[in-house]
Design a protein around this motif. Structure first.
Motif, PDB file in Angstrom:
ATOM      1  N   LEU A   1     -48.166  82.752 -23.117  1.00  0.00           N
ATOM      2  CA  LEU A   1     -49.610  82.608 -23.215  1.00  0.00           C
ATOM      3  C   LEU A   1     -50.297  83.363 -22.086  1.00  0.00           C
ATOM      4  O   LEU A   1     -49.814  83.376 -20.953  1.00  0.00           O
ATOM      5  CB  LEU A   1     -50.021  81.133 -23.156  1.00  0.00           C
ATOM      6  CG  LEU A   1     -50.175  80.412 -24.501  1.00  0.00           C
ATOM      7  CD1 LEU A   1     -48.842  80.325 -25.211  1.00  0.00           C
ATOM      8  CD2 LEU A   1     -50.768  79.027 -24.306  1.00  0.00           C
ATOM      9  N   ASN A   2     -51.418  83.977 -22.415  1.00  0.00           N
ATOM     10  CA  ASN A   2     -52.238  84.677 -21.434  1.00  0.00           C
ATOM     11  C   ASN A   2     -53.444  83.799 -21.111  1.00  0.00           C
ATOM     12  O   ASN A   2     -54.229  83.476 -22.002  1.00  0.00           O
ATOM     13  CB  ASN A   2     -52.693  86.022 -21.993  1.00  0.00           C
ATOM     14  CG  ASN A   2     -53.295  86.923 -20.934  1.00  0.00           C
ATOM     15  OD1 ASN A   2     -53.975  86.462 -20.024  1.00  0.00           O
ATOM     16  ND2 ASN A   2     -53.046  88.216 -21.049  1.00  0.00           N
ATOM     17  N   PRO A   3     -53.627  83.391 -19.850  1.00  0.00           N
ATOM     18  CA  PRO A   3     -54.724  82.480 -19.508  1.00  0.00           C
ATOM     19  C   PRO A   3     -56.097  83.138 -19.442  1.00  0.00           C
ATOM     20  O   PRO A   3     -57.101  82.449 -19.249  1.00  0.00           O
ATOM     21  CB  PRO A   3     -54.314  81.950 -18.131  1.00  0.00           C
ATOM     22  CG  PRO A   3     -53.505  83.052 -17.531  1.00  0.00           C
ATOM     23  CD  PRO A   3     -52.775  83.692 -18.675  1.00  0.00           C
ATOM     24  N   VAL A   4     -56.165  84.463 -19.610  1.00  0.00           N
ATOM     25  CA  VAL A   4     -57.446  85.171 -19.524  1.00  0.00           C
ATOM     26  C   VAL A   4     -58.133  85.143 -20.888  1.00  0.00           C
ATOM     27  O   VAL A   4     -57.557  85.592 -21.882  1.00  0.00           O
ATOM     28  CB  VAL A   4     -57.242  86.630 -19.075  1.00  0.00           C
ATOM     29  CG1 VAL A   4     -58.577  87.354 -18.995  1.00  0.00           C
ATOM     30  CG2 VAL A   4     -56.515  86.673 -17.736  1.00  0.00           C
ATOM     31  N   PRO A   5     -59.362  84.616 -20.992  1.00  0.00           N
ATOM     32  CA  PRO A   5     -60.054  84.558 -22.285  1.00  0.00           C
ATOM     33  C   PRO A   5     -60.322  85.953 -22.847  1.00  0.00           C
ATOM     34  O   PRO A   5     -60.534  86.913 -22.103  1.00  0.00           O
ATOM     35  CB  PRO A   5     -61.368  83.833 -21.961  1.00  0.00           C
ATOM     36  CG  PRO A   5     -61.119  83.118 -20.672  1.00  0.00           C
ATOM     37  CD  PRO A   5     -60.142  83.965 -19.922  1.00  0.00           C
ATOM     38  N   VAL A   6     -60.316  86.056 -24.160  1.00  0.00           N
ATOM     39  CA  VAL A   6     -60.645  87.306 -24.830  1.00  0.00           C
ATOM     40  C   VAL A   6     -62.150  87.536 -24.729  1.00  0.00           C
ATOM     41  O   VAL A   6     -62.948  86.618 -24.903  1.00  0.00           O
ATOM     42  CB  VAL A   6     -60.223  87.255 -26.311  1.00  0.00           C
ATOM     43  CG1 VAL A   6     -60.633  88.528 -27.029  1.00  0.00           C
ATOM     44  CG2 VAL A   6     -58.724  87.050 -26.421  1.00  0.00           C
ATOM     45  N   SER A   7     -62.542  88.760 -24.442  1.00  0.00           N
ATOM     46  CA  SER A   7     -63.959  89.093 -24.328  1.00  0.00           C
ATOM     47  C   SER A   7     -64.357  90.070 -25.425  1.00  0.00           C
ATOM     48  O   SER A   7     -63.507  90.714 -26.055  1.00  0.00           O
ATOM     49  CB  SER A   7     -64.266  89.690 -22.950  1.00  0.00           C
ATOM     50  OG  SER A   7     -63.480  90.846 -22.716  1.00  0.00           O
ATOM     51  N   ILE A   8     -65.649  90.184 -25.647  1.00  0.00           N
ATOM     52  CA  ILE A   8     -66.173  91.046 -26.704  1.00  0.00           C
ATOM     53  C   ILE A   8     -65.841  92.506 -26.409  1.00  0.00           C
ATOM     54  O   ILE A   8     -65.983  92.977 -25.281  1.00  0.00           O
ATOM     55  CB  ILE A   8     -67.692  90.854 -26.837  1.00  0.00           C
ATOM     56  CG1 ILE A   8     -67.988  89.427 -27.300  1.00  0.00           C
ATOM     57  CG2 ILE A   8     -68.292  91.853 -27.816  1.00  0.00           C
ATOM     58  CD1 ILE A   8     -69.456  89.105 -27.375  1.00  0.00           C
ATOM     59  N   GLY A   9     -65.391  93.225 -27.432  1.00  0.00           N
ATOM     60  CA  GLY A   9     -65.051  94.630 -27.299  1.00  0.00           C
ATOM     61  C   GLY A   9     -63.589  94.888 -27.021  1.00  0.00           C
ATOM     62  O   GLY A   9     -63.141  96.031 -27.101  1.00  0.00           O
ATOM     63  N   GLU A  10     -62.821  93.852 -26.699  1.00  0.00           N
ATOM     64  CA  GLU A  10     -61.393  94.036 -26.454  1.00  0.00           C
ATOM     65  C   GLU A  10     -60.660  94.325 -27.757  1.00  0.00           C
ATOM     66  O   GLU A  10     -61.042  93.861 -28.831  1.00  0.00           O
ATOM     67  CB  GLU A  10     -60.792  92.785 -25.812  1.00  0.00           C
ATOM     68  CG  GLU A  10     -60.966  92.696 -24.315  1.00  0.00           C
ATOM     69  CD  GLU A  10     -60.037  91.663 -23.705  1.00  0.00           C
ATOM     70  OE1 GLU A  10     -58.821  91.918 -23.646  1.00  0.00           O
ATOM     71  OE2 GLU A  10     -60.529  90.600 -23.296  1.00  0.00           O
TER      72      GLU A  10
END
Length: 535
Positions: free
Chosen positions: A146-155
């Protein structure tokens, strides 16, 4: 074209014009292609198909407002192996809603093993299973971190999932078009059913039919989001992996330290959050310029919303419905991820709210304890399946659901069914023979003293319309003994226990914890319908 190279150079163009992502606009679209496991999958993202498993969950009885007893109590979904050594699988809570049931996990579409439910989030849309890793060959399974960094717009993220028939894996490139907190309203006709609360999701740019899957980081193939179909609309809606990460980490640490039940409770506020546009809060609710500037400073350009309390539990006394949350522990809060970071597992918090046009600071607001095991006790009385009032009902009814016992289902052919006890929508038992019923223990204490053949008079509250009604049921302990199923806190296993049963015609009364051979044989015939109990 390479989707990632194009996206990195022209994110804004893609989001504004949907160019390149919509084949109907003309030209060839890379994102419209779905690749099988044997072609693009292994080249692009290694072998994540070995981490995707098919889960079949079987419940012996209907509880928590789940499927009807007239249906097969079997549900299916996709799971993701997140720890091979411990045998941990993250899956959808809608399909695996409780620890009462048996799970079958299929690896590579061919290899089966059993699993137990060890975690059911009380608010969010995920559960965690554990299988015995010794029963699965290492060559047929892999794990995804799991990646703890939230997904952001444009990724740009890679979607990987299973088809509806689990016959093949699917690969799809996608660009995140939006990311926002969501409020799902309770259906007026389904107040007893679980709905996810206080969570954040993101939406990609492509749709494709399938059973579910994961969104992977294109660089290290870590999980950025889970597609659990909480809207049942499109496949590119994802639950942020950052919401699952802290709970999974806590479970892993506990299991490695030798604990049988790694996480049985969590602390948070018993409130249901909705989201309002910042402009509405400023102009309609009268937020002052000072707090307006603070809130804008804490927001990014894509999220101009604030959190407002739409529902709360009766035990939450210092906060009111329609309170607008401005800050927690001195930090301005606009995103649901920030809310969870500041509130979860805290004993007390200080909250600043906008209430009736005035900014008010409320100190020492206590959090509440919530079970992460779902329902852990069920009782059978006169053919009724009884349990403690569920969290969904407590949110919907407030103080009216503070006391009582919820009738989750009724067996066909039982005394309760013959008395036309309502089987859809749900009832809460408030009184038995004129005596108030506080909880499940209180109900069992009262009915266990009644002789077989006598009548029980129940006073109930209708969950849907709030009407009070009464009905009488003849107690038949020969064919419908009073029993309970309880989950052991030490082993996690369920046991079937006798409360009161028929002991013969010459008996002067009922004997607790003493069941005759005749009653035992009768219950075995009943249990063929109920399902197999793990005892």
């Amino acid at each position: 074209y390479d989707c990632r190279n194009y996206a990195s150079n022209s994110n804004s163009d893609i989001l504004k014009t949907n160019k390149f992502t919509n084949s109907s606009a003309g030209g060839y679209s890379f994102l419209d292609r779905i690749y099988s496991r044997d072609s693009m999958t292994k080249k692009k993202v290694g072998q994540p198909h070995k981490a995707l498993v098919h889960i079949k969950f079987n419940m012996p009885v209907k509880i928590d407002g789940t499927a009807s007893l007239d249906e097969k109590l079997i549900s299916t979904c996709v799971g993701v192996v997140v720890d091979v050594k411990l045998g941990l699988v993250v899956c959808e809570r809608y399909q695996v809603p409780t620890t009462l049931g048996d799970a079958l996990v299929t690896f590579e579409g061919a290899y089966l093993t059993t699993a137990s439910v060890i975690f059911v989030h009380p608010f969010h849309l995920f559960s965690i299973l554990q299988y015995d890793p010794r029963a699965v060959d290492e060559s047929i399974v892999s794990e995804l971190k799991l990646n703890p960094v939230p997904v952001s717009i444009g990724e740009v993220v890679d979607y990987f999932g299973l088809s509806m028939k689990q016959s093949r894996s699917m690969y799809l490139g996608a660009i995140v078009g939006s990311s926002e907190s969501v409020h799902i309203k309770t259906s007026p006709d389904a107040k007893e059913k679980f709905i996810p609360r206080n969570f954040e999701y993101f939406v990609g740019t492509q749709n494709v039919s399938g059973l579910g899957g994961v969104f992977l980081d294109p660089n290290d193939h870590s999980i950025r989001g889970f597609n659990f179909h909480f809207f049942r609309i499109d496949i590119t809606s994802g639950l942020q992996a950052s919401a699952v990460f802290p709970f999974l980490e806590q479970i892993q640490v506990s299991l490695l330290s030798g604990k049988t039940n790694p996480v049985s409770q969590m602390k948070t506020l018993g409130i249901h959050l909705d989201f309002l546009p910042l402009a509405d809060v400023i102009h309609a609710l009268g937020m002052n310029m000072e707090w307006t500037a603070k809130m804008i400073e804490s927001m990014d350009q894509y999220h101009r919303t604030v959190m407002v309390i739409s529902q709360k539990l009766a035990c939450v006394t210092q906060l009111y419905e329609h309170d607008v949350i401005l800050s927690i522990n001195g930090e301005s809060v606009a995103r649901i991820s920030e809310y969870h970071r500041l509130v979860n597992n805290q004993d007390f918090v200080t909250i600043t709210v906008l209430r009736n046009g005035n900014v008010t600071e409320i100190k020492n607001v206590p959090t509440q304890l919530f079970s992460t095991l779902g329902t852990t006790r069920v009782a059978f009385c006169c053919g009724m399946v009884c349990q403690e009032v569920t969290l969904a009902i407590q949110f919907a009814l407030g103080s009216e659901a503070k006391n009582g016992v919820y009738i989750s289902s009724v067996f066909p052919g039982s005394p309760a069914k013959e008395a036309y006890v309502k089987t859809t929508g749900g009832l809460i038992i408030k009184e038995v023979n004129g005596d108030p019923v506080e909880d499940l223990d209180c109900l069992l204490d009262k009915v266990s003293t009644i002789k077989s053949g006598k009548n029980l008079r129940f006073k109930t509250l209708d969950i849907q319309d709030g009407n009070i009604s009464t009905f009488s049921v003849q107690l038949d302990l020969q064919f419908w003994p009073i029993r309970e199923m309880v989950r052991s806190p030490s082993t996690g296993e369920w046991s079937l226990n006798d409360i009161s049963a028929f002991v013969g015609e010459n008996s002067e009364g009922n004997v607790k914890n003493n069941v005759s051979e005749e009653a035992e044989g009768t219950w075995k015939r009943i249990s063929n319908y109920v399902g197999s109990f793990r005892t």
